[in-house]
Motif scaffolding. Structure first.
Motif, PDB file in Angstrom:
ATOM      1  N   SER A  96       0.848  -1.191   0.000  1.00 21.53           N
ATOM      2  CA  SER A  96       0.000   0.000   0.000  1.00 21.53           C
ATOM      3  C   SER A  96       0.881   1.237   0.000  1.00 21.53           C
ATOM      4  N   VAL A  97       0.328   2.316  -0.526  1.00 19.39           N
ATOM      5  CA  VAL A  97       1.066   3.580  -0.625  1.00 19.39           C
ATOM      6  C   VAL A  97       0.181   4.685  -0.076  1.00 19.39           C
ATOM      7  N   THR A  98       0.764   5.530   0.758  1.00 21.57           N
ATOM      8  CA  THR A  98       0.027   6.641   1.351  1.00 21.57           C
ATOM      9  C   THR A  98       0.697   7.960   0.999  1.00 21.57           C
ATOM     10  N   PHE A 142       1.854  11.296  -8.415  1.00 22.25           N
ATOM     11  CA  PHE A 142       1.491   9.994  -7.861  1.00 22.25           C
ATOM     12  C   PHE A 142       2.744   9.221  -7.480  1.00 22.25           C
ATOM     13  N   LEU A 163       1.782  -1.746 -10.883  1.00 21.02           N
ATOM     14  CA  LEU A 163       2.057  -0.606 -10.023  1.00 21.02           C
ATOM     15  C   LEU A 163       0.931  -0.448  -9.010  1.00 21.02           C
ATOM     16  N   PHE A 210      -0.510   2.427  -6.611  1.00 26.96           N
ATOM     17  CA  PHE A 210      -0.411   3.875  -6.510  1.00 26.96           C
ATOM     18  C   PHE A 210      -0.920   4.408  -5.183  1.00 26.96           C
ATOM     19  N   GLY A 211      -0.400   5.576  -4.808  1.00 24.60           N
ATOM     20  CA  GLY A 211      -0.986   6.371  -3.751  1.00 24.60           C
ATOM     21  C   GLY A 211      -2.140   7.193  -4.299  1.00 24.60           C
ATOM     22  N   GLN A 212      -2.734   7.989  -3.418  1.00 24.88           N
ATOM     23  CA  GLN A 212      -3.930   8.747  -3.788  1.00 24.88           C
ATOM     24  C   GLN A 212      -3.633   9.940  -4.681  1.00 24.88           C
TER      25      GLN A 212
END
Lengths: 115, 114
Positions: free
Chosen positions: B3-5, B90, B102, B104-106
């Motif tokens: 996960s990416v934040t 991103f 990939l 991605f973050g938000q």
């Protein structure tokens, strides 16, 4: 400079209808991807495609979705029976190789609105 | 799973000021890290990437990002921004053993004001 082309740029469809989103990847690329971004949310991976078959798909990519490379240039995403929650920006991408780290080139996106 | 934040959804900044866009990730496996940029009405473009080696990577237009494994971060910085840097940015990761997927973050919208 070669680029990934997506058509249409905006598609409006009625709930329950089938929709096909089209992409022309860069000509010497071998790996193809679809991503989507629901308004205000993350860009999410849908599916990767190599050698005429799906190599990986996410939980989002259920039976209502399908992908196809009908000829040597197009790569399509079909949604069989659209739902309101399918409204999103859909991005196509391609890369020369699937090894992570090889740059993926993205199209400008198709904004799908389901009404 | 990964996960990416990206903690900041919007970052307003004046022209010629420095900027930092933050990115943190979570992963149980080794990952490669990326920053993509999306200018208005265009597709996502790769800005820079970390695969291995030096933890500081640079882009051709003055952005840099530093991979910090202990803090699981990959923040993007630029010492002096231009109006033309206005875009959505991103952060993304990809498992090193994967086929190129990939995560991605938000996204962070950088708004450069004159």
């Amino acid at each position: 400079e070669p680029e990934v082309t997506q058509t249409p740029s905006h598609q409006v469809t009625q709930m329950g209808q089938e929709v096909i989103l089209r992409c022309v990847p860069i000509s010497n690329h071998l790996y193809f991807y679809w991503y989507r971004q629901i308004l205000g949310q993350k860009v999410e991976f849908l599916v990767s495609f190599y050698n005429n078959e799906i190599s990986e798909k996410s939980e989002i990519f259920d039976d209502q979705f399908s992908v196809e490379r009908p000829d040597g240039s197009n790569f399509t995403l079909k949604i069989r029976s659209t739902k309101l929650e399918d409204s999103a920006m859909y991005f196509c991408a391609s890369s020369q190789a699937g090894r992570t780290g090889t740059e993926a080139f993205f199209g400008q996106g198709t904004r799908l609105t389901v009404v | 799973a990964q996960s990416v934040t990206q903690l900041d959804s919007q970052v307003p900044v004046f022209e010629e000021a420095p900027v930092e866009l933050r990115c943190n990730y979570s992963s149980s496996v080794s990952v490669y890290l990326f920053w993509y940029v999306q200018y208005p009405n265009q597709g996502l473009q790769l800005l820079l990437k970390y695969l291995s080696g030096s933890t500081l990577v640079e882009s051709i237009n003055g952005f840099e990002a530093e991979f910090n494994k202990s803090q699981t971060s990959f923040h993007l910085r630029k010492p002096s921004v231009h109006i033309s840097d206005t875009a959505e940015y991103f952060c993304a990761v990809s498992p090193t053993s994967n086929t190129g997927k990939l995560i991605f973050g938000q996204g962070t919208t950088l708004q450069v004001k004159p």
